[in-house]
Design an enzyme around this catalytic site. Structure first.
Site, PDB file in Angstrom:
ATOM      1  CB  CYS A  42      -1.195  -0.248   1.344  1.00  0.00           C
ATOM      2  SG  CYS A  42      -2.304   1.631   1.201  1.00  0.00           S
ATOM      3  CB  CYS A  47      -3.367   2.857  -1.628  1.00  0.00           C
ATOM      4  SG  CYS A  47      -3.568   1.247  -0.929  1.00  0.00           S
ATOM      5  CE  LYS A  50      -4.663   4.372  -5.743  1.00  0.00           C
ATOM      6  NZ  LYS A  50      -5.054   3.349  -5.979  1.00  0.00           N
ATOM      7  CE1 TYR A 185     -11.906  -1.447  -5.799  1.00  0.00           C
ATOM      8  CE2 TYR A 185     -11.204  -3.056  -6.320  1.00  0.00           C
ATOM      9  CZ  TYR A 185     -12.303  -2.501  -6.135  1.00  0.00           C
ATOM     10  OH  TYR A 185     -12.830  -1.887  -4.529  1.00  0.00           O
ATOM     11  CD  GLU A 189      -7.516   2.804  -8.378  1.00  0.00           C
ATOM     12  OE1 GLU A 189      -8.131   2.658  -7.660  1.00  0.00           O
ATOM     13  OE2 GLU A 189      -6.608   2.222  -8.774  1.00  0.00           O
ATOM     14  CG  HIS A 443     -28.061  24.703  -2.215  1.00  0.00           C
ATOM     15  ND1 HIS A 443     -28.210  24.086  -3.345  1.00  0.00           N
ATOM     16  CD2 HIS A 443     -28.111  26.090  -1.926  1.00  0.00           C
ATOM     17  CE1 HIS A 443     -28.337  24.903  -4.430  1.00  0.00           C
ATOM     18  NE2 HIS A 443     -28.857  26.003  -3.683  1.00  0.00           N
ATOM     19  CD  GLU A 448     -27.675  21.063  -2.818  1.00  0.00           C
ATOM     20  OE1 GLU A 448     -29.343  21.381  -1.967  1.00  0.00           O
ATOM     21  OE2 GLU A 448     -27.260  21.636  -3.106  1.00  0.00           O
TER      22      GLU A 448
END
Length: 465
Positions: A42, A47, A50, A185, A189, A443, A448
């Protein structure tokens, strides 16, 4: 019998480090062995680097997008070498942090390759991380295997000409033309990374849509986003060979097409990194897919030997490995009940541009349990009303019709992973559509929309069989 350690963890990735640290905090005598790099895949080859590269690939778009807001800056050129150097500095810093955390916790660091002699004895042999270390043997009452996984390539002629994600982080220069094989994945990516930095990208995969196991509607939305990114998709195809023609690499597809590239990237899955552990000297068993079999407490068929993370056939994600390591340490050495995690609602993210994030059940999975109500929206986010970019945000709520619990949330769009982490709490807490409806939105935001989708888009009946 007296052992050198109460616990020995093989592998200093995210899961192994968490297991070691928590066990040490409970008073256990702990050692951790690492043969390649502190922090595991990782931190070093997954991760973290990346995500840095994904972020790098987005800055050119930001410059272009700024024109719609009155800025006149130019995109300029990207310096691949500078990015790699900056990335490497950050990884080196993180390596040091991992070592420091382990040392501060009072954990013994064993640098080298660990190999089982028997169920309680490990030989630490020289490795690339410590090539001059003399072999040594240590014993432990309990041992945890947390060695992670490694990329695999399909067995086709010329596969040695292709790289995997391991090598992609250390390319000396950015290839102008890239063929990526696989649409999970990693394939998606890196397709986005290379395309965003200016490469011509061909994405080859055997199915009709990318990202197998994700919600079908979101897979379709991702396929549209890939097209919008300028990436050429070759669906329903597989590579049959890779050859070299001068300085070009040529990928032959099973439909007879030939793709020329400077780099061929195999993103075709991973397998557990256990081949050299000496498991034959134990009673540990593996499944047909090569992953170590464990029970609900992560124990293998060898008493007092456990396995966590990607070496097992569970959810192969870094946060899950961390949770498994924490739980196991609590279970083995804690004074009270082990901390619990809800693995069924593990959120996931694909860091494309725009990213996809999801938690809970897909529409297809939920319909197996009964009829479901689907709430769906697709819109142009505020930023892109001025940039003119054809980038959509897609959101989907999957609601169990009988209980009205929100059992799945899926988002494709800017900041989707950041939104989804908070929503994952709501899904884990089994909140209902009414709970979403009575929550006031912020908002103006894309988020939302999650609490303003009041009209049901459709009803999906219970799936047969």
């Amino acid at each position: 019998m007296s052992y050198d350690f109460d616990l020995l963890v093989i592998g200093a990735g995210s899961g192994g480090v968490r297991c070691a640290r928590i066990a040490a905090s409970h008073g256990a005598r702990v050692a951790i062995a690492e043969s390649r790099h502190w922090g595991g895949t990782c931190v070093n080859l997954g991760c973290v680097p990346k995500k840095l590269m994904v972020q790098a690939s987005e800055y050119g778009d930001m410059v272009e997008d700024s024109h719609g807001f009155g800025w006149t800056s130019t995109r300029g050129t990207h310096d691949w070498g500078k990015l790699m150097a900056a990335k490497d500095r950050e990884i080196t810093r993180l390596n040091g942090i991992y070592v420091s955390m382990l040392e501060k916790a009072g954990i013994t660091l064993l640098t080298g390759h660990a190999r089982f002699v028997d169920g309680h004895t490990i030989c630490i042999e020289p490795s690339s991380l410590a090539p001059n270390e003399a072999p040594r043997t240590v014993t432990a009452e309990r041992i945890v295997i947390a060695t992670g996984s490694t990329p695999v390539k399909p067995d086709i002629p010329g596969k040695e000409l292709a790289i995997t994600s391991d090598e992609a982080f250390h390319l000396p220069q950015r290839p102008e033309r890239v063929v990526i094989i696989g649409s999970g994945y990693i394939g998606i990516e890196f397709a986005g990374i290379f395309a965003g930095l200016g490469s011509q990208v061909d994405l080859v995969y055997r199915r009709d849509l990318p990202l197998r196991c994700f919600d079908e509607e979101m897979r379709s939305a991702m396929a549209e986003a890939i097209d919008a990114r300028g990436i050429t998709q070759h669906r329903h195809t597989c590579p049959t060979a890779i050859t070299k023609d001068g300085t070009d690499l040529v990928v032959t597809l099973d439909n007879g097409q030939h793709l020329r590239a400077d780099c061929v990237f195999m993103a075709t899955g991973r397998r557990p990194k256990i081949d050299a552990l000496g498991l034959e000297n134990t009673a540990i068993t593996t499944a047909d897919n090569g992953r170590i079999k464990v029970d609900t407490n992560s124990e293998t068929a060898q008493p007092d030997v456990y396995a966590i993370g990607d070496v097992t056939d569970r959810i192969n994600l870094t946060p899950v490995a961390i949770a498994e390591g924490h739980h196991l340490a609590d279970h083995l050495f804690g004074k009270g009940p082990a901390r619990q995690w809800c693995y069924a609602t593990t959120p996931k993210a694909v860091f494309f541009s725009p990213p996809l994030a999801t938690v809970g059940l897909t529409e297809q999975e939920a319909a197996r349990n009964g009829a479901v109500d689907i709430y769906f929206t697709r819109f142009t986010p505020m930023r892109h009303t001025l940039t003119g970019r054809t980038r959509k945000t897609v959101m989907k709520l999957v609601v169990d019709q009988k209980s009205q619990k929100v059992v799945g949330v899926h988002i494709l769009g800017d900041d989707a992973p950041e939104m989804l982490q908070g929503v994952a709490i709501a899904v884990t807490a089994e909140l209902t559509k009414t709970d979403f409806d009575r929550t006031i939105g912020i908002h103006p935001t894309s988020a939302e929309e999650l609490v303003t989708m009041r009209t049901r888009t459709r009803e999906t009946p219970k799936a047969e069989g």
